[in-house]
Design a protein around this motif. Structure first.
Motif, PDB file in Angstrom:
ATOM      1  N   ASN A  90       0.620  -1.365  -0.202  1.00  0.00           N
ATOM      2  CA  ASN A  90      -0.008   0.116   0.040  1.00  0.00           C
ATOM      3  C   ASN A  90       0.971   1.288  -0.123  1.00  0.00           C
ATOM      4  O   ASN A  90       0.245   2.390  -0.311  1.00  0.00           O
ATOM      5  CB  ASN A  90      -0.829   0.069   1.214  1.00  0.00           C
ATOM      6  CG  ASN A  90      -0.289  -0.156   2.456  1.00  0.00           C
ATOM      7  OD1 ASN A  90       0.370  -1.161   2.820  1.00  0.00           O
ATOM      8  ND2 ASN A  90      -0.429   0.697   3.584  1.00  0.00           N
TER       9      ASN A  90
ATOM     10  N   VAL B 290       7.515  -9.236  12.311  1.00  0.00           N
ATOM     11  CA  VAL B 290       7.221  -8.923  10.905  1.00  0.00           C
ATOM     12  C   VAL B 290       8.538  -9.026   9.846  1.00  0.00           C
ATOM     13  O   VAL B 290       8.255  -9.610   8.882  1.00  0.00           O
ATOM     14  CB  VAL B 290       6.978  -7.280  11.059  1.00  0.00           C
ATOM     15  CG1 VAL B 290       6.788  -6.770   9.597  1.00  0.00           C
ATOM     16  CG2 VAL B 290       5.810  -6.973  11.935  1.00  0.00           C
TER      17      VAL B 290
ATOM     18  N   THR C 146       1.692 -11.123  10.108  1.00  0.00           N
ATOM     19  CA  THR C 146       2.036 -11.607  11.344  1.00  0.00           C
ATOM     20  C   THR C 146       1.041 -12.507  11.766  1.00  0.00           C
ATOM     21  O   THR C 146       1.389 -13.233  12.863  1.00  0.00           O
ATOM     22  CB  THR C 146       2.170 -10.610  12.372  1.00  0.00           C
ATOM     23  OG1 THR C 146       1.097  -9.783  12.620  1.00  0.00           O
ATOM     24  CG2 THR C 146       3.630  -9.553  12.001  1.00  0.00           C
TER      25      THR C 146
ATOM     26  N   LEU D 123      -3.899  -8.732   3.982  1.00  0.00           N
ATOM     27  CA  LEU D 123      -2.908  -9.466   4.625  1.00  0.00           C
ATOM     28  C   LEU D 123      -1.907  -8.997   5.666  1.00  0.00           C
ATOM     29  O   LEU D 123      -1.335  -7.842   5.385  1.00  0.00           O
ATOM     30  CB  LEU D 123      -1.761 -10.130   3.306  1.00  0.00           C
ATOM     31  CG  LEU D 123      -1.069 -11.124   3.959  1.00  0.00           C
ATOM     32  CD1 LEU D 123      -1.365 -12.345   4.412  1.00  0.00           C
ATOM     33  CD2 LEU D 123       0.177 -11.453   2.925  1.00  0.00           C
TER      34      LEU D 123
ATOM     35  N   PRO E  87      17.118  -2.906  -0.718  1.00  0.00           N
ATOM     36  CA  PRO E  87      16.506  -2.295  -1.612  1.00  0.00           C
ATOM     37  C   PRO E  87      17.299  -0.628  -1.839  1.00  0.00           C
ATOM     38  O   PRO E  87      16.735   0.035  -2.627  1.00  0.00           O
ATOM     39  CB  PRO E  87      15.097  -1.826  -1.364  1.00  0.00           C
ATOM     40  CG  PRO E  87      15.391  -2.026   0.242  1.00  0.00           C
ATOM     41  CD  PRO E  87      16.557  -2.945   0.670  1.00  0.00           C
TER      42      PRO E  87
ATOM     43  N   TRP F 288      19.115   2.929   0.223  1.00  0.00           N
ATOM     44  CA  TRP F 288      18.308   3.717   1.194  1.00  0.00           C
ATOM     45  C   TRP F 288      17.504   4.679   0.411  1.00  0.00           C
ATOM     46  O   TRP F 288      17.625   5.484  -0.221  1.00  0.00           O
ATOM     47  CB  TRP F 288      19.296   4.516   1.913  1.00  0.00           C
ATOM     48  CG  TRP F 288      19.050   5.477   2.939  1.00  0.00           C
ATOM     49  CD1 TRP F 288      17.783   5.181   3.766  1.00  0.00           C
ATOM     50  CD2 TRP F 288      19.499   6.483   3.395  1.00  0.00           C
ATOM     51  NE1 TRP F 288      17.676   6.241   4.713  1.00  0.00           N
ATOM     52  CE2 TRP F 288      18.729   7.021   4.264  1.00  0.00           C
ATOM     53  CE3 TRP F 288      20.624   7.397   3.061  1.00  0.00           C
ATOM     54  CZ2 TRP F 288      18.927   8.475   5.126  1.00  0.00           C
ATOM     55  CZ3 TRP F 288      20.842   8.503   3.618  1.00  0.00           C
ATOM     56  CH2 TRP F 288      20.072   8.896   4.785  1.00  0.00           C
TER      57      TRP F 288
ATOM     58  N   SER G 193      15.353  -7.172   2.389  1.00  0.00           N
ATOM     59  CA  SER G 193      15.963  -7.314   3.527  1.00  0.00           C
ATOM     60  C   SER G 193      16.959  -5.769   3.919  1.00  0.00           C
ATOM     61  O   SER G 193      15.922  -4.818   3.358  1.00  0.00           O
ATOM     62  CB  SER G 193      17.166  -8.342   3.581  1.00  0.00           C
ATOM     63  OG  SER G 193      17.866  -8.199   4.725  1.00  0.00           O
TER      64      SER G 193
ATOM     65  N   MET H 123       9.702   5.104   5.897  1.00  0.00           N
ATOM     66  CA  MET H 123      10.875   4.486   6.756  1.00  0.00           C
ATOM     67  C   MET H 123      12.196   5.189   6.418  1.00  0.00           C
ATOM     68  O   MET H 123      12.911   5.217   7.461  1.00  0.00           O
ATOM     69  CB  MET H 123      10.844   2.894   6.418  1.00  0.00           C
ATOM     70  CG  MET H 123      12.077   2.331   7.243  1.00  0.00           C
ATOM     71  SD  MET H 123      12.283   0.489   6.982  1.00  0.00           S
ATOM     72  CE  MET H 123      10.747  -0.257   7.332  1.00  0.00           C
TER      73      MET H 123
ATOM     74  N   GLY I  56       5.147   3.104   0.183  1.00  0.00           N
ATOM     75  CA  GLY I  56       6.577   2.790   0.105  1.00  0.00           C
ATOM     76  C   GLY I  56       7.179   1.975  -1.352  1.00  0.00           C
ATOM     77  O   GLY I  56       6.430   2.169  -2.342  1.00  0.00           O
TER      78      GLY I  56
HETATM   79  N1  LIG Z   1      13.141   2.627   2.827  1.00  0.00           N
HETATM   80  C1  LIG Z   1      14.526   2.360   3.201  1.00  0.00           C
HETATM   81  O1  LIG Z   1      15.555   3.207   3.040  1.00  0.00           O
HETATM   82  C2  LIG Z   1      14.856   0.903   3.450  1.00  0.00           C
HETATM   83  C3  LIG Z   1      16.337   0.268   3.340  1.00  0.00           C
HETATM   84  C4  LIG Z   1      16.453  -1.103   3.656  1.00  0.00           C
HETATM   85  C5  LIG Z   1      15.455  -2.009   3.719  1.00  0.00           C
HETATM   86  N2  LIG Z   1      14.129  -1.364   3.621  1.00  0.00           N
HETATM   87  C6  LIG Z   1      13.068  -2.372   3.725  1.00  0.00           C
HETATM   88  O2  LIG Z   1      12.241  -2.524   2.737  1.00  0.00           O
HETATM   89  C7  LIG Z   1      10.904  -2.703   2.881  1.00  0.00           C
HETATM   90  C8  LIG Z   1       9.750  -1.802   2.535  1.00  0.00           C
HETATM   91  O3  LIG Z   1      10.244  -0.774   3.277  1.00  0.00           O
HETATM   92  P1  LIG Z   1       9.638   0.897   3.004  1.00  0.00           P
HETATM   93  O4  LIG Z   1      10.719   1.788   3.066  1.00  0.00           O
HETATM   94  O5  LIG Z   1       8.696   0.855   1.767  1.00  0.00           O
HETATM   95  O6  LIG Z   1       8.786   1.256   4.338  1.00  0.00           O
HETATM   96  P2  LIG Z   1       7.316   1.822   4.640  1.00  0.00           P
HETATM   97  O7  LIG Z   1       7.005   2.988   3.734  1.00  0.00           O
HETATM   98  O8  LIG Z   1       7.445   2.374   6.269  1.00  0.00           O
HETATM   99  O9  LIG Z   1       6.323   0.684   4.098  1.00  0.00           O
HETATM  100  C9  LIG Z   1       6.208  -0.447   5.023  1.00  0.00           C
HETATM  101  C10 LIG Z   1       5.209  -1.231   4.481  1.00  0.00           C
HETATM  102  O10 LIG Z   1       5.189  -2.354   5.208  1.00  0.00           O
HETATM  103  C11 LIG Z   1       3.830  -2.646   5.783  1.00  0.00           C
HETATM  104  N3  LIG Z   1       3.554  -3.483   7.094  1.00  0.00           N
HETATM  105  C12 LIG Z   1       3.977  -3.213   8.097  1.00  0.00           C
HETATM  106  N4  LIG Z   1       3.974  -4.187   8.967  1.00  0.00           N
HETATM  107  C13 LIG Z   1       2.775  -5.167   8.268  1.00  0.00           C
HETATM  108  C14 LIG Z   1       2.158  -6.188   8.942  1.00  0.00           C
HETATM  109  N5  LIG Z   1       2.121  -6.765  10.166  1.00  0.00           N
HETATM  110  N6  LIG Z   1       1.499  -7.016   7.641  1.00  0.00           N
HETATM  111  C15 LIG Z   1       1.422  -6.476   6.668  1.00  0.00           C
HETATM  112  N7  LIG Z   1       1.967  -5.225   6.173  1.00  0.00           N
HETATM  113  C16 LIG Z   1       2.809  -4.483   7.128  1.00  0.00           C
HETATM  114  C17 LIG Z   1       3.156  -1.347   5.864  1.00  0.00           C
HETATM  115  O11 LIG Z   1       2.012  -1.473   5.831  1.00  0.00           O
HETATM  116  P3  LIG Z   1       0.946  -0.357   6.878  1.00  0.00           P
HETATM  117  O12 LIG Z   1       0.642   0.650   5.892  1.00  0.00           O
HETATM  118  O13 LIG Z   1      -0.434  -0.918   7.156  1.00  0.00           O
HETATM  119  O14 LIG Z   1       1.716   0.049   8.150  1.00  0.00           O
HETATM  120  C18 LIG Z   1       3.645  -0.654   4.672  1.00  0.00           C
HETATM  121  O15 LIG Z   1       2.859  -1.108   3.297  1.00  0.00           O
HETATM  122  C19 LIG Z   1      11.076  -3.092   4.362  1.00  0.00           C
HETATM  123  O16 LIG Z   1      11.217  -4.327   4.697  1.00  0.00           O
HETATM  124  C20 LIG Z   1      12.176  -2.430   4.868  1.00  0.00           C
HETATM  125  O17 LIG Z   1      12.660  -2.760   6.138  1.00  0.00           O
HETATM  126  C21 LIG Z   1      13.882  -0.262   3.513  1.00  0.00           C
END
Ligand SMILES: NC(=O)c1ccc[n+]([C@@H]2O[C@H](COP(=O)([O-])OP(=O)(O)OC[C@H]3O[C@@H](n4cnc5c(N)ncnc54)[C@H](OP(=O)(O)O)[C@@H]3O)[C@@H](O)[C@H]2O)c1
Length: 229
Positions: free
Chosen positions: A10, A107, A59, A56, A181, A183, A135, A188, A12
């Motif tokens: 949804n 998670v 967890t 979905l 992915p 930074w 990751s 996040m 990011g």
């Molecule tokens: N952004 C970065 O710089 C970065 C760097 C390295 C790794 N990552 C990894 O990349 C992935 C995506 O990160 P992002 O930056 O896109 O983060 P984000 O914008 O905070 O989005 C996180 C997503 O995870 C979902 N989520 C969290 N808990 C969940 C659950 N229990 N069940 C289903 N969905 C859940 C959130 O849903 P809700 O909207 O419902 O909360 C949201 O859709 C993550 O695994 C993160 O650790 C990100």
């Protein structure tokens, strides 16, 4: 074209992956915790090629089982374990939120196993099945850095989970790779991060498209380079 299941679709990186897979002609099962509040995803449903938006919570076993039974008999080419959390602000030597640590493992570490195993029957029906777990380089043991105990340990652990799965699933032809992915400027990553969600998702899309069984068990970066464990 591929059928792709993406968790946390949804916002990011997950949302941008959804958009790019749809633009490439893929069938996307865009999974999120609350489809009714997933405004950006719902807007995509009016497109010529809409995603299938599914509830979905990664967890919750009931939630995973419900989607698995709904998709029973549907081949899945790619499962992307994207959903993830940071674990909050209290994760230092001075202050630690132990409940948040357990929630973050639920998670970031346990759910990718839970989701991947639930959809193994679907993956086994595909020609070149791939399990991709988003990751982070923050979990890399070879990259020394301080703080963020919760997040780092959850990502280091999921890398190990994926390495073991890769070995066990190789005989089924299922490719398993954790990926960093970059930074990324998401909720996040924050506004000062290095790359846009579009750049990250494009790199990941290209990487995932090229993966073969020879790549299984490797840790990659979004730009296609192998990453240090
Ligand atoms: N952004 C970065 O710089 C970065 C760097 C390295 C790794 N990552 C990894 O990349 C992935 C995506 O990160 P992002 O930056 O896109 O983060 P984000 O914008 O905070 O989005 C996180 C997503 O995870 C979902 N989520 C969290 N808990 C969940 C659950 N229990 N069940 C289903 N969905 C859940 C959130 O849903 P809700 O909207 O419902 O909360 C949201 O859709 C993550 O695994 C993160 O650790 C990100």
């Amino acid at each position: 074209m591929d059928t792709v299941l993406i968790t946390g679709a949804n916002r990011g990186i997950g949302f941008e992956l959804t958009r790019q897979y749809l633009n490439a002609g893929a069938q996307v099962i865009a999974a999120c915790r609350d489809p009714n509040k997933a405004d950006a995803l719902q807007q995509l449903t009016s497109q010529a090629r809409p995603p299938s938006v599914e509830q979905l919570d990664v967890t919750k076993q009931d939630s995973v089982d419900a989607l698995a039974s709904k998709l029973d008999g549907t081949p899945l080419d790619v499962v992307i374990n994207n959903a993830g959390i940071m674990g909050g602000n209290r994760q230092s030597l001075d202050t630690m939120d132990y409940d948040a640590w357990a929630d973050t493992f639920s998670v970031n570490t346990i759910a990718p196993f839970r989701v991947s195993t639930a959809f193994l029957p679907n993956l086994k029906m595909a020609d070149r099945p791939r399990i991709i777990t988003i990751s982070s380089q923050m979990g890399s043991l070879n990259r020394q850095s301080t703080g963020a105990y919760i997040y780092r340990s959850s990502k280091a652990a999921v890398n190990k989970v994926m390495q073991v799965m890769a070995l066990e699933l190789k005989n089924y032809g299922i490719i398993v790779c954790p990926v960093h992915p970059g930074w990324v400027r998401t909720d996040m990553g924050g506004p000062t991060a290095d790359i846009s969600p579009q750049e990250s998702a494009k790199g990941l899309f290209d990487l995932i498209s090229e993966l073969t069984i020879k790549d299984t068990g490797k840790f990659f970066s979004w730009n296609g380079e192998e990453h240090d464990w």
